[in-house]
Design an enzyme around this catalytic site. Sequence first.
Site, PDB file in Angstrom:
ATOM      1  N   ALA A  57       0.871  -1.179   0.000  1.00 18.85           N
ATOM      2  CA  ALA A  57       0.000   0.000   0.000  1.00 18.85           C
ATOM      3  C   ALA A  57       0.910   1.233   0.000  1.00 18.85           C
ATOM      4  CB  ALA A  57      -0.893   0.002   1.232  1.00 18.85           C
ATOM      5  N   VAL A  83       4.938  -1.238   2.896  1.00 19.77           N
ATOM      6  CA  VAL A  83       4.699   0.166   2.566  1.00 19.77           C
ATOM      7  C   VAL A  83       5.477   0.549   1.304  1.00 19.77           C
ATOM      8  CG1 VAL A  83       4.826   2.542   3.379  1.00 19.77           C
ATOM      9  CG2 VAL A  83       4.422   0.688   5.020  1.00 19.77           C
ATOM     10  N   LYS A  84       4.722   1.066   0.335  1.00 16.76           N
ATOM     11  CA  LYS A  84       5.339   1.496  -0.922  1.00 16.76           C
ATOM     12  C   LYS A  84       5.769   2.955  -0.805  1.00 16.76           C
ATOM     13  CE  LYS A  84       3.674  -0.502  -5.218  1.00 16.76           C
ATOM     14  NZ  LYS A  84       2.622  -0.352  -6.226  1.00 16.76           N
ATOM     15  N   ILE A  85       7.014   3.204  -1.124  1.00 12.74           N
ATOM     16  CA  ILE A  85       7.551   4.566  -1.044  1.00 12.74           C
ATOM     17  C   ILE A  85       8.248   4.884  -2.369  1.00 12.74           C
ATOM     18  CG2 ILE A  85       9.218   6.060   0.157  1.00 12.74           C
ATOM     19  CD1 ILE A  85       8.726   4.452   2.694  1.00 12.74           C
TER      20      ILE A  85
END
Length: 249
Positions: A57, A83-85
């Site tokens: 996400a 976590v997508k960064i």
Amino acid sequence: MEIFLDTAKLEEIREAVAMGLITGVTTNPTLMMKAGRKDYREVTREICYLVQDRISAEVTSMDAEGMLAEALEIATWSPHVVVKIPTIPEGLKAMNLVAQEEVDGERLCRGCPWFGQCATDIETARDLADSWGVRINATLVFSPNQALFAANAGASFVSPFVGRLDDIGEDGMKVVVDTVEIFERYGIETQVIAASLRHPLHITQCALAGADIATVPYDVLMKALKHPLTDIGVERFLADWKSVAANTQ
Ligand code: E4P
């Protein structure tokens, strides 16, 4: 090579899970829009419940502090969340900070509507979160250098975007090939998720390149599964079996 589904559409995820095809899902704000959903937390939680494996996400802040705060919040949605960064300077700063953080065990899964029915109970969820920490998927990677920098900053996964490079006349698959080679040469444990895949040949090429994971849209997955000779074979077996049955009555 593992297959993830690149979608936020729950009906596609249910189908792929039922076929035993996928071990994770990647989402992003565009995929949320395509799924007609804006309740990112609720959708992500339902996907985690359905898949019980790595679900990416994405943060939407553009500064490191904002990304850090969002990452820590997203990480409490489920132990399965990654976590997508984005791989930009502020993103690298955020990755560097996030990689040293722990998941807030007290807030983990709090208020989740799937609580009680979920295959992961709260004790297991806390144990998993403790051992994994906040996992990062470095997104929007378009070069092996970006992949290397993100890995060094603490990303558990990097996502080279193959199709978008092909779209501008570059060789997208080369980024996957080179990233896999660099990570192997230096014993980097960060996994490569080949992303932005557009057709079945991309999946085969990723597998041959040694990508750890390919994240694939549902329609591409179905095209890759289908073969006309398989369909003809099924029809012929069925017709022959009917004629055997008719002749033996
Ligand atoms: C990856 O995680 C992304 O969600 C995705 O692969 C982007 O692909 P696109 O180029 O089809 O938008």
